[in-house]
Enzyme design. Structure first.
Site, mmCIF file in Angstrom:
data_model
loop_
_atom_site.group_PDB
_atom_site.id
_atom_site.type_symbol
_atom_site.label_atom_id
_atom_site.label_comp_id
_atom_site.label_asym_id
_atom_site.label_seq_id
_atom_site.Cartn_x
_atom_site.Cartn_y
_atom_site.Cartn_z
ATOM 1 N N HIS A 69 0.847 -1.201 0.000
ATOM 2 C CA HIS A 69 0.000 0.000 0.000
ATOM 3 C C HIS A 69 0.876 1.242 0.000
ATOM 4 O O HIS A 69 1.899 1.301 0.684
ATOM 5 C CB HIS A 69 -0.957 0.001 1.195
ATOM 6 C CG HIS A 69 -0.299 0.133 2.534
ATOM 7 N ND1 HIS A 69 -0.028 1.362 3.130
ATOM 8 C CD2 HIS A 69 0.145 -0.801 3.413
ATOM 9 C CE1 HIS A 69 0.540 1.170 4.304
ATOM 10 N NE2 HIS A 69 0.670 -0.129 4.508
ATOM 11 N N ASP B 226 6.421 1.431 6.433
ATOM 12 C CA ASP B 226 4.981 1.203 6.401
ATOM 13 C C ASP B 226 4.334 2.157 5.402
ATOM 14 O O ASP B 226 3.737 3.146 5.784
ATOM 15 C CB ASP B 226 4.384 1.420 7.795
ATOM 16 C CG ASP B 226 2.908 1.075 7.860
ATOM 17 O OD1 ASP B 226 2.449 0.286 7.017
ATOM 18 O OD2 ASP B 226 2.216 1.612 8.745
ATOM 19 N N GLU C 204 -4.911 1.471 2.894
ATOM 20 C CA GLU C 204 -4.737 0.381 3.860
ATOM 21 C C GLU C 204 -4.797 0.882 5.287
ATOM 22 O O GLU C 204 -5.337 0.204 6.177
ATOM 23 C CB GLU C 204 -3.395 -0.313 3.605
ATOM 24 C CG GLU C 204 -3.169 -1.589 4.418
ATOM 25 C CD GLU C 204 -2.533 -1.362 5.786
ATOM 26 O OE1 GLU C 204 -2.484 -2.323 6.574
ATOM 27 O OE2 GLU C 204 -2.104 -0.217 6.069
ATOM 28 N N GLU C 205 -4.245 2.056 5.531
ATOM 29 C CA GLU C 205 -4.186 2.561 6.901
ATOM 30 C C GLU C 205 -5.565 2.870 7.469
ATOM 31 O O GLU C 205 -5.728 2.938 8.682
ATOM 32 C CB GLU C 205 -3.310 3.823 6.954
ATOM 33 C CG GLU C 205 -1.863 3.606 6.565
ATOM 34 C CD GLU C 205 -1.096 2.733 7.554
ATOM 35 O OE1 GLU C 205 -1.673 2.365 8.590
ATOM 36 O OE2 GLU C 205 0.070 2.419 7.283
ATOM 37 N N GLU D 255 4.515 -5.678 3.979
ATOM 38 C CA GLU D 255 4.020 -4.739 4.991
ATOM 39 C C GLU D 255 5.157 -4.242 5.871
ATOM 40 O O GLU D 255 6.300 -4.651 5.721
ATOM 41 C CB GLU D 255 2.954 -5.408 5.861
ATOM 42 C CG GLU D 255 1.539 -4.930 5.614
ATOM 43 C CD GLU D 255 1.324 -3.461 5.960
ATOM 44 O OE1 GLU D 255 2.248 -2.790 6.466
ATOM 45 O OE2 GLU D 255 0.213 -2.969 5.709
ATOM 46 N N HIS E 71 4.368 4.398 12.777
ATOM 47 C CA HIS E 71 3.359 5.456 12.663
ATOM 48 C C HIS E 71 3.842 6.784 13.256
ATOM 49 O O HIS E 71 3.035 7.583 13.739
ATOM 50 C CB HIS E 71 2.037 5.045 13.320
ATOM 51 C CG HIS E 71 1.257 4.070 12.495
ATOM 52 N ND1 HIS E 71 0.018 3.598 12.870
ATOM 53 C CD2 HIS E 71 1.533 3.475 11.311
ATOM 54 C CE1 HIS E 71 -0.440 2.751 11.962
ATOM 55 N NE2 HIS E 71 0.478 2.656 11.004
#
Length: 1012
Positions: free
Chosen positions: A215, A227, A261-262, A287, A360
């Site tokens: 993603h 990510d 995706e998130e 991922e 994140h």
């Protein structure tokens, strides 16, 4: 007075006394010794320099070296990423991949950001450039290769209405999402040549293809390097690789760059509406849940696809993580869940897993990853994908695993794990079950049979207290019961201390594992080793026993047998393979126990030994224990004559004699030692290598036991346990040590480290009483130092930051502007006090949410996410007047909502009470993902591919529940790339302590709402 030479009156002591006494006895009766031969002087020298004898020197050195030789490589594998090749492999350009990653991560690019649109266009351009270069390479190829057919789909049409959440009877969340996926299809050499997707209702023919997914959206607070930037550039390089001359796939390859995706895996769900989703049967999902390091095989659907990962140059991962998902211990999800659970594909999930403190956050950037990490994921992706697209069997073309799913067949559950990051083991779960059952049945039978044989041969010294001489009915002590209950007591005490330390850390400094997990490991390991050694030495001092190893291994085998039973039940009933290491642990323990039982065959039969002891009593039990305590019943030969003159190796005392003998000194508790004893003590040991081969004060019959078999026992147990337990312990620590910031209780982390520490060190238990004091004393110092550090050190640093969660909420009804931080108390309040705008405000904190987390709020700086518009115009909506409709059950009310927001493409509608149903005109519905459930919908999330879209939402609710619709419309802003758009967030980044990391709490960084 003449010295007595009657062997019946000799008390055999340690040191030279024992030599003299035994020499006298051997001259009278060579058959006295169990071996049948009197010892020779040269045997002492040979035994003293035996490098593998069961004596303190060899035991300490060999055990320590084996542990170091295996633990150090495990640590290196876990912490160091294999280097990328200096020259580009064929079909791959690592410099190009690194440049792509730098461009991709130059800003935040969540779905709801303008940067996301820029990345979308850039990816299309990059794919075009790669394909142009590929066509040119084929034109220039001297072999005359033909470029493959490649189709690029910029999917701006797929949309879907579905639901999520709603555990038990709780209301669910409805979602409407418009996809912006990029799909590249490389036609395989054996694929159907027709463009079947262009025909309405067209279906693929032949064998299913392979899907590789990553993603390209990030979270609003992270740059998305791992990510999922590394996954994205890996997909780009896979396009380059499989369109290069000589690398064309036999089966078709679909490469998906999904967007969203998130936000609850929306991009993968949108892919389910594209025709190519019917074509792919297997998948590889790339991922990231960390920042750098190695990419681990996180989970797989079955053994058949897992075998293709085996060809990776540096495999890394364990089935333990996959079972963590099965058992609900890991709550986060990836696109894997959609591909497997919705589409029915069979595949693998490869992801970065550490450090979670950077996940994140703004440290998920290129500075905190490396080209080596890129190559680790890319090389695994190339090897796995190459195997999948080259496989022409029918393994993945069977019946569909569920309704509406592709005909991918049903796989076989498997067991898999890497060995030192260089090799990979994979086998069927049924094989593990069969081996487990076999071991559970066969091993006890083997030991039982050997025990019977030993009993028949009168050599079963285990569990024996005394032996009766048939002729005289005299009972002679053999002291075979010594040490029976020693090991469980020591194990419980030593392990209990680790559990106590776990509670202590969780109470005093719970987050120390966040930054100092190795200090916690060091504390646990050093504590257990020292305490086990100390207790073992005390037990060996008072009650020495040559059967210590045999009893210890017997107890270990019993415990492992119980654990293997539990593991086998989980394998059989729940397909849980996480206990695979127990099989190897049990097998090694069984072999070590078997050796202890086989050693008994070297002993004389007990009746012969009893006769010899009755005829020539050599000592009254243990010198150590008898000098402190009175001899116990099992230490005194019944009916023996012990009143004769005792020879102690000294001259007859006279008036001029010393108060203490020349060779005797009083020590602990008035225990009298000989000169040799003292010398041994001063050299760090209390061993006694007498002519008989008996160690110290152990049972005399133990002279016949081989002294080298302990090495085999240790090698059967030690390396296996270190490899499996060490690897799993490090893997779990990396996955769990920083979850405290997410609201997970850290006590379970400390207990897990304690349990794995015990499992890792248990192989030392049978031998640790032979250790010299040097290693345990050093580890005692390590324990003291690490304990002080773990209790007193500040748990966070700039490299291991505490993650806090930000959101700014603006209520247009009241005008209330509230900035909130959610984090662990008391740190979250300390952070807020460092913020200038909050220093003079009243800080309100909610009650504890979970595991110490609190949400604290204060009036903050006003957001500027919409330019040149008053705040009350940032969102707009209207609701039509409810209309009723009669049904068989109850009257139903209908209403239509129109929702829109300025400079955003994400809003949601929250309802005070759950509604019955909802729909959006033109949206697709999919029975595989129901958009509503009986418990109702409490919230509808709206996502659009266009900015400032107007959503039309039709809702239904039961008239008996409410006459009018009540709730709130919320619009979201997630773009923090422009400085000043969210001043409260900018201020927090500027003034927060360096040990603080900022992440998003909700879908939006700024959420503006209005009630209806």
């Amino acid at each position: 007075m003449r010295r007595s030479t009657d062997p019946r009156n000799l008390l055999v002591r340690r040191g030279p006394l024992l030599v003299d006494g035994e020499s006298a006895i051997s001259e009278l009766d060579p058959g006295f010794f169990p071996t049948g031969d009197a010892p020779k002087m040269s045997s002492t020298t040979r035994r003293r320099f035996n490098l593998i004898a069961f004596t303190p020197g060899p035991v300490t050195v060999i055990s320590s070296l084996v542990y170091l030789a295996l633990l150090i490589p495990l640590l290196l594998v876990h912490t160091i990423v294999p280097s990328a090749p200096k020259s580009n492999p064929k079909g791959v350009d690592l410099s190009e991949a690194w440049n792509d990653l730098q461009h991709l991560t130059s800003g935040f690019h969540p779905y709801n950001s303008h940067r996301n649109d820029e990345i979308h266009q850039w990816l299309l351009q990059r794919v075009g450039h790669i394909l142009d270069a590929s066509r040119k390479a084929h034109e220039d190829d001297a072999m005359g290769s033909v470029a493959p057919d490649v189709f690029v789909f910029d999917d701006q049409q797929s949309n879907l209405t579905f639901s999520g959440g709603g555990v038990g009877n709780k209301p669910i969340t409805g979602v409407y999402f418009e996809g912006k996926n990029i799909i590249v299809y490389i036609r395989g050499l054996e694929d159907d040549k027709e463009n079947w997707w262009d025909s309405p209702g067209g279906k693929p023919k032949g064998k299913g293809g392979v899907l590789v997914n990553a993603h390209y959206d990030s979270v609003s607070t992270g740059f998305g390097a791992t990510d999922d930037g590394v996954g994205v550039v890996s997909v780009l390089q896979l396009i380059k690789f499989f369109t290069s001359p000589g690398n064309l796939p036999r089966k078709g390859l679909v490469l998906l760059l999904n967007n969203g995706e998130e936000d609850y895996l929306n991009g993968a769900r949108a892919y389910s509406q594209h025709p190519l989703s019917k074509y792919t049967h297997t998948f590889l999902n790339l991922e990231g849940a960390g920042a750098g390091g190695r990419a681990a095989l996180f989970r797989t659907t079955d053994i058949e696809v897992t075998r293709f990962y085996k060809s990776s140059p540096h495999p890394f991962g364990s089935v333990l993580a996959a079972d963590g998902f099965k058992m609900g211990l890991i709550r986060s999800e990836t696109d894997y869940a959609v591909f497997k659970g919705v589409l029915g594909l069979r595949g693998l999930d490869v992801a970065f897993i550490e450090p979670r403190a950077r996940y994140h956050t703004d440290q998920d950037d290129v500075r905190h990853t490396s080209i080596d990490s890129v190559w680790h994921m890319l090389s695994a992706a190339i090897a796995t994908t190459k195997g999948l697209v080259s496989y022409t069997g029918s393994e993945f073309d069977g019946r569909a695993p569920g309704k509406g799913m592709v005909n991918s067949g049903v796989g076989t559950h498997g067991v898999w794990f890497d060995l030192f990051g260089s090799s990979f083991a994979v086998f069927r779960l049924h094989t593990l079950f069969a081996i487990s059952v076999t071991l559970l049945v066969v091993c006890p039978i083997v030991l039982f049979v050997i025990g019977i044989i030993l009993s028949k041969m009168d050599k079963m010294y285990l569990f024996s207290i005394h032996e009766t001489i048939p002729e005289t009915k005299e009972k002679v002590s053999v002291r075979g019961l010594r040490g029976l209950f020693r090991y469980p007591i020591i194990l419980v005490v030593s392990s209990g201390i680790l559990i106590g330390l776990s509670y202590l850390l969780a109470k005093v400094n719970p987050f120390i594992v966040h930054s100092s997990s190795y200090a916690v490991w060091s504390m646990m390991l050093s504590s257990w080793i020292f305490m086990t050694w100390f207790l073992s030495c005390i037990a060996d001092f008072f009650r020495p026993s040559a059967l210590h190893r045999a009893y210890t291994f017997t107890w270990q085998l019993l415990v492992m047998w119980v654990l293997l039973v539990i593991s086998t039940v989980y394998v059989n009933q729940h397909d849980i393979a996480a206990g695979y290491f127990i099989v190897f642990y049990f097998a090694g323990t069984f072999l070590a126990t078997l050796i202890s039982y086989l050693e008994l065959f070297a002993l004389p039969n007990k009746t012969r030994y009893a006769r010899e002891q009755s005829q020539y009593p050599s000592r009254l039990g243990s010198n150590r224990s008898s000098r402190i305590l009175s001899p116990s019943a099992d230490e005194l030969p019944t009916g023996g004559d012990n009143n004769g003159e005792i020879y102690d190796g000294e001259e007859e005392p006279t008036e001029s004699s010393s108060l203490l003998g020349r060779q005797r000194r009083t020590t602990f508790a008035n225990y009298t030692r000989t000169g040799r004893d003292l010398a041994s003590s001063e050299s760090g040991t209390y061993e006694d290598h007498s002519e008989t081969g008996v160690f110290g004060e152990e049972q005399k019959w133990s002279a016949s036991l081989p002294t080298w078999t302990w090495v085999l026992q240790f090698l059967f147990v030690g390396p296996v346990v270190i490899m499996f337990i060490g690897q799993l312990g490090l893997f779990l620590t990396s996955a769990m040590n920083q979850v405290g910031a997410d609201g997970v209780g850290l006590l379970v982390v400390y207990i897990a480290i304690a349990v794995f520490s015990v499992l890792l060190l248990i192989p030392l238990s049978p031998f640790i009483h032979r250790f010299t004091y040097h290693v345990p004393t050093f580890l005692l110092l390590v324990f003291i130092a690490t304990l002080i550090y773990n209790l007193a050190a500040f748990p966070f640093s700039a490299e291991n930051r505490l993650k806090i969660f930000f959101v700014q909420e603006l209520n247009l009804d009241t005008g209330r502007n509230q900035v909130s931080l959610t984090g662990v108390d008391p740190y979250v309040q300390d952070i807020i006090r460092a913020i200038p705008s909050a220093s003079k405000e009243n800080i309100s904190c909610d009650s504890e949410l979970d595991s110490g987390r609190r949400k604290c709020s204060w009036p903050g700086l006003a957001p500027e996410v919409v330019q040149d518009e008053p705040t009350d115009r940032w969102l707009s909506f209207n609701i039509s007047k409810p209309s009723s409709q009669e049904t068989k059950d109850t009257p139903v009310l209908h209403a239509r909502l129109h929702v829109s927001g300025k400079n955003t493409r994400a809003c949601r509608v929250n309802f005070e009470r759950p509604i019955r149903d909802y729909s959006l005109p033109g949206s697709a519905l999919d029975d595989r993902m129901p958009h509503t459930l009986p418990q109702g919908i409490s919230e509808i999330r709206l996502w659009s591919r266009t900015w400032e879209n107007v959503w039309t939402v039709d809702v239904q609710w039961d008239a008996e529940d409410m006459d009018e619709l009540h709730g709130r419309v919320v619009c979201l802003w997630s773009d923090a790339n422009q400085l000043g758009s969210i001043p409260a967030l900018d201020e927090l980044r500027l003034f927060a302590p360096p040990w603080v990391a900022i992440s998003k709490l909700k879908d939006g960084l700024v959420e503006v709402s209005r009630g209806f």
